[in-house]
Each structure stands twice: as C-alpha cells, then as structure tokens.
Design a protein around this motif. Structure first.
Motif, short mmCIF file in Angstrom:
data_model
loop_
_atom_site.label_atom_id
_atom_site.label_comp_id
_atom_site.label_asym_id
_atom_site.label_seq_id
_atom_site.Cartn_x
_atom_site.Cartn_y
_atom_site.Cartn_z
N GLU A 197 0.83 -1.21 0.00
CA GLU A 197 0.00 0.00 0.00
C GLU A 197 0.87 1.26 0.00
N LYS A 198 1.97 1.23 0.77
CA LYS A 198 2.91 2.36 0.76
C LYS A 198 3.49 2.55 -0.63
N LEU A 199 3.87 1.42 -1.24
CA LEU A 199 4.42 1.44 -2.58
C LEU A 199 3.40 1.99 -3.58
N ALA A 200 2.16 1.54 -3.44
CA ALA A 200 1.09 1.98 -4.34
C ALA A 200 0.85 3.48 -4.23
N ASP A 201 0.86 4.01 -3.01
CA ASP A 201 0.64 5.45 -2.81
C ASP A 201 1.74 6.26 -3.49
N THR A 202 2.98 5.80 -3.35
CA THR A 202 4.10 6.50 -3.98
C THR A 202 3.99 6.46 -5.49
N LEU A 203 3.66 5.28 -6.02
CA LEU A 203 3.53 5.13 -7.47
C LEU A 203 2.37 5.94 -8.02
N ARG A 204 1.28 5.98 -7.28
CA ARG A 204 0.10 6.73 -7.72
C ARG A 204 0.42 8.23 -7.82
N ASP A 205 1.15 8.72 -6.82
CA ASP A 205 1.54 10.13 -6.83
C ASP A 205 2.48 10.42 -8.00
N LEU A 206 3.43 9.52 -8.22
CA LEU A 206 4.39 9.69 -9.30
C LEU A 206 3.69 9.62 -10.65
N PHE A 207 2.77 8.69 -10.77
CA PHE A 207 2.08 8.44 -12.03
C PHE A 207 1.20 9.61 -12.43
N ASN A 208 0.60 10.26 -11.45
CA ASN A 208 -0.34 11.35 -11.72
C ASN A 208 0.32 12.73 -11.75
N SER A 209 1.62 12.76 -11.53
CA SER A 209 2.30 14.06 -11.40
C SER A 209 2.76 14.64 -12.74
N GLU A 210 2.83 13.81 -13.77
CA GLU A 210 3.34 14.28 -15.05
C GLU A 210 2.44 13.85 -16.20
N LYS A 211 2.48 14.63 -17.28
CA LYS A 211 1.74 14.29 -18.50
C LYS A 211 2.37 13.04 -19.12
N LEU A 212 1.54 12.20 -19.73
CA LEU A 212 2.04 10.96 -20.31
C LEU A 212 2.87 11.24 -21.56
N THR A 213 4.14 10.89 -21.47
CA THR A 213 5.05 10.93 -22.61
C THR A 213 5.93 9.70 -22.50
N LYS A 214 6.72 9.45 -23.51
CA LYS A 214 7.65 8.31 -23.43
C LYS A 214 8.61 8.49 -22.25
N THR A 215 9.04 9.72 -22.07
CA THR A 215 9.98 10.01 -20.97
C THR A 215 9.34 9.77 -19.61
N SER A 216 8.11 10.27 -19.42
CA SER A 216 7.46 10.11 -18.11
C SER A 216 7.06 8.66 -17.85
N PHE A 217 6.66 7.96 -18.91
CA PHE A 217 6.26 6.56 -18.74
C PHE A 217 7.47 5.69 -18.40
N ARG A 218 8.58 5.95 -19.09
CA ARG A 218 9.82 5.21 -18.80
C ARG A 218 10.28 5.51 -17.37
N LYS A 219 10.15 6.77 -16.97
CA LYS A 219 10.53 7.16 -15.61
C LYS A 219 9.66 6.43 -14.58
N PHE A 220 8.36 6.36 -14.85
CA PHE A 220 7.46 5.69 -13.93
C PHE A 220 7.84 4.21 -13.77
N LEU A 221 8.06 3.51 -14.88
CA LEU A 221 8.40 2.09 -14.80
C LEU A 221 9.75 1.88 -14.11
N SER A 222 10.70 2.78 -14.37
CA SER A 222 12.01 2.69 -13.71
C SER A 222 11.90 2.92 -12.21
N GLU A 223 11.10 3.91 -11.84
CA GLU A 223 10.89 4.20 -10.41
C GLU A 223 10.21 3.03 -9.72
N TYR A 224 9.28 2.39 -10.41
CA TYR A 224 8.61 1.21 -9.86
C TYR A 224 9.64 0.13 -9.54
N PHE A 225 10.53 -0.12 -10.47
CA PHE A 225 11.58 -1.12 -10.29
C PHE A 225 12.48 -0.76 -9.11
N ILE A 226 12.87 0.52 -9.03
CA ILE A 226 13.75 1.00 -7.95
C ILE A 226 13.05 0.90 -6.59
#
Length: 207
Positions: free
Chosen positions: A77-106
């Motif tokens: 749940e802590k992980l989900a909250d962080t990812l949700r905030d990260l996911f909703n903080s930027e407009k969807l682009t290749k750069t932001s999507f790649r960043k989101f997936l990388s942050e998820y892995f990290i």
C-alpha cells in the motif's frame, strides 16, 4: 495462558492491549521476516519479541503466514501510494512513462521487506497457505489499484490502443518477473529490466 480442567486457555486482552500487541507483532514481524525470512522465523521468535505467550499469538493471527501477508499488504500500500503520486504528477510521454516504470523497479528493490520476499520466493509460499477469502480479497485489491492507474491512461491519446486487461497484466508481469530474478540471472537482471522498460515504452506510448 491458564489451564482449566486440562484445557489450555489463552489470556483475554482489553481492546487497548489488543491494539498494542497487534502493532507490536507487525513491527517486530517486519524486522524478523526482513532479517531471517519467513521460513526461518517461527512463532517463538515473534511472540518473544512482542512479549506475549505463543498461545496468545493465535488471538491475533491464525498463522505466521497471515502475519507476514498483512505486513506485505501494508508495504504494498505504501508502494502503491508513492507510485500513484508519481504516475499522476506528469503528463504521459515516453519520458514520463519510462521514468514511472524505472521508479517502480527501484522502489520495489529499495524496500528490504519486499526485496527479501523476492529473494527467498516467499510470495508463492504465502499465497499457497492463505485462506481463499484473504487471497481473493488481495487479488481484488490489486485489481482495484491497477484499474485506478490504468483508467487515466486509457483516456490519454498518447497511449496506443490496448485492452485494459492487457495493460493490467503487463504491470503485474513486471512484479512477477522480479520473483524469478535468480533464474533469469541476478547479474544481468537490471539490464534485462531496463530493456523490457524501453520495449514497453516504445510499444505503448506514441510520443
């Protein structure tokens, strides 16, 4: 624990005591499971750390697997909250999507409890021993979280047309892949994940 006509009876606790002991079991359980893993942590170690008898443990949890699972859900749940905030903080682009997936892995590998779960393959073990109602509820909660992530994506014109269940499966597969890091190859796993992230980004996002 008190004995009555040969029957072992567990001490009753006040509501405040129950709340304190439950929190203590979760806190110490997280430390012990992270340090030793599920298999090497017994009820004895858990109850000794929490300052209760072994019999009293079952007032709070039916098994050490249920305690482990509750801690896992809290960490997720802590992980989900962080990812949700990260996911909703930027407009969807290749750069932001790649960043989101990388942050998820990290984030997953930066959490000692979840990292230990992956290292010792304890996810499958816990899921096998959970009652069906808890297992089904967990899967339902996962589905709700993924849906909350996917719905905004499906409405974004930058995302290529893909079925919601396929997108949900892709996110879930990223987590499951990490459960098999050893078989894939620990040394090369980060590079493989980076390549998968690049392929997913190029395959899903148009700009």
């Amino acid at each position: 624990i008190h004995s009555c006509k040969g029957v072992m009876m567990t001490k009753s606790f006040s509501n405040n005591e129950k709340e304190f002991i439950r929190s203590s079991l979760i806190e110490h359980g997280k430390d012990l499971f992270t340090k030793y893993g599920l298999k090497r942590t017994g009820i004895t170690e858990l109850t000794k750390a929490a300052g209760i008898s072994q019999g009293s443990f079952y007032v709070f949890f039916n098994s050490k697997e249920e305690l482990y699972f509750e801690i896992l859900e809290m960490e997720e749940e802590k992980l989900a909250d962080t990812l949700r905030d990260l996911f909703n903080s930027e407009k969807l682009t290749k750069t932001s999507f790649r960043k989101f997936l990388s942050e998820y892995f990290i984030l997953v590998h930066g959490n000692p409890f979840i990292e230990n779960l992956i290292k010792h393959k304890e996810y499958e073990l816990v899921m096998r021993k959970l009652p069906d109602d808890k297992k089904n509820k967990h899967l339902q909660n996962e589905s709700i979280f993924l849906k909350s992530m996917i719905t905004p994506l499906m409405e974004d014109e930058s995302l290529k047309m893909v079925k919601p269940e396929i997108l949900s499966g892709l996110f879930h597969a990223l987590f499951l892949l990490q459960l098999h890091k050893k078989e894939i190859g620990t040394a090369i796993f980060p590079e493989i994940m980076e390549l998968i992230i690049d392929l997913l980004t190029e395959g899903l996002v148009m700009k």
